[in-house]
Enzyme design. Structure first.
Site, short mmCIF file in Angstrom:
data_model
loop_
_atom_site.label_atom_id
_atom_site.label_comp_id
_atom_site.label_asym_id
_atom_site.label_seq_id
_atom_site.Cartn_x
_atom_site.Cartn_y
_atom_site.Cartn_z
N TRP A 106 -9.79 -1.03 8.72
CA TRP A 106 -8.40 -1.24 9.15
C TRP A 106 -8.33 -1.30 10.68
O TRP A 106 -7.63 -2.14 11.24
CB TRP A 106 -7.51 -0.14 8.60
N GLY A 149 3.12 -0.51 6.36
CA GLY A 149 3.61 -1.55 5.45
C GLY A 149 2.50 -2.08 4.57
O GLY A 149 1.34 -1.66 4.68
N LYS A 164 2.31 6.97 -0.88
CA LYS A 164 2.01 5.87 -1.81
C LYS A 164 0.56 5.91 -2.28
O LYS A 164 0.24 5.45 -3.38
CB LYS A 164 2.35 4.53 -1.15
#
EC number: 1.1.1.94
Length: 334
Positions: free
Chosen positions: A13, A137, A192
């Protein structure tokens, strides 16, 4: 004169966002504490987790954090959530933070229950508040590296900092929506991952899409319940940093948290599944942190609690599922 962007962390990432900024034309100096990785990046100009991506000439690498951040007009971090505190403590020793600092990691610190932005404030002091930003996001790294369209949220306390971060990251294929709810964006990005593990277990046990849809929907409800206690804006959890990120993490085959759930369903232990993934599975650690926070606030979060018990109390998967299915139903939004 401040001339470049300093990037801290070179996992997939971190490499993804550092490459995005470098390809946009910004000089980027990226730091990692892993000397072998830095040597490989310098010599081969390829990242081991994205070997088909040619590294931009605007992107350079170092194992010296001071070199990465000296004269930077912006600093971005992409370390693991457990690495945030050590990074903040190292920053405190070498600089007085006075440029935008963008957090892109997702998690909740174990034992303290602090969000990553709160860790930065605790270590560096309230004076850095105007400089903190958060990017979150639905953004699978390999898709972003391939140039596929993506929409994210950038949050900050200060309007000028928000504007600077928004301008730095915005591209036609990387749409950035401004937001002022850092805590809400950070919480959505953390929780999440726990729900994605539950969805991976459901998939691995062939429960079908109805079960997954139920987990995602009730998982979002759990996220909103905790957000309300932590003074986050409910609309943030309904947006890209909440529902959007939840959906992609629960449905993408590239999601390591989803794949971790698959492996648990196949009978692998926590440690075996973690080793098989080969990268940090943030949801496995957030499950413990979120459980601790929910227990402290006396909030009922059955999916999160179930994953916590499977991972940390050796609860049998089938027993955990039975406990969820046997719960009394009540009005949907209570």
């Amino acid at each position: 004169m401040k001339q470049h962007i300093g990037y801290l962390g070179m996992g997939i990432w971190g490499f993804c966002l550092a490459s995005l900024l470098a390809n946009k034309g910004y000089p980027v100096v990226a730091w990692s504490r892993n000397p072998d990785l830095i040597k490989q990046l310098q010599e081969e100009r390829r990242h081991p987790l994205a070997p088909n991506v040619v590294i931009s000439p605007n992107l350079s690498f170092t194992t010296d954090m001071k070199e990465a951040i000296h004269n930077a007009f912006m600093i971005v971090e992409g370390v693991t959530s457990a690495g945030i505190r050590p990074v903040a403590e190292q920053l405190k020793q070498i600089t007085d933070l006075s440029v935008p600092f963008v957090i892109t990691s997702k998690g909740i610190e174990q034992n303290t229950g602090l969000l990553l932005s709160e860790i930065m404030l605790e270590v560096l002091g309230d004076s850095v508040t105007p400089y903190l930003g958060y990017l979150s996001g639905p953004s699978i790294a390999k898709e972003v590296l391939n140039g596929s369209p993506c929409s994210v949220v950038v949050s900050a306390y200060d309007s000028q900092t928000l504007k600077q971060i928004h301008e730095a990251f915005s591209l036609p294929t990387f749409r950035v929506y401004p937001n002022t709810d850092i805590k809400g964006a950070a919480l959505g990005g953390a929780l999440k991952n726990v729900i994605a593990i539950a969805c991976g277990i459901a998939e691995g046990l062939s429960f079908g899409n109805n079960a997954k849809a139920g987990l995602v929907t009730r998982g979002l409800h759990e996220m909103r319940k905790l957000a309300a206690i932590m003074d986050c804006k409910p609309e943030t959890l309904n947006g890209l940093a909440g529902l959007g990120d939840l959906c992609v993490t629960c449905f993408s085959e590239s999601s390591r948290n989803l794949r971790f759930g698959h492996l648990l369903a196949q009978g692998l232990t926590f440690e075996q599944a973690k080793a098989k993934i080969g990268m940090v599975v943030e949801g496995a650690y957030t499950a413990l942190s979120a459980y601790q926070v929910a227990k402290h606030h006396k909030i009922d979060m059955p999916i999160t609690t179930g994953i916590y018990r499977v991972l940390y109390e050796n609860l049998d998967l089938k027993e955990g599922i039975a406990l969820l299915l046997q719960r009394n139903t009540k009005e949907e939004f209570l």
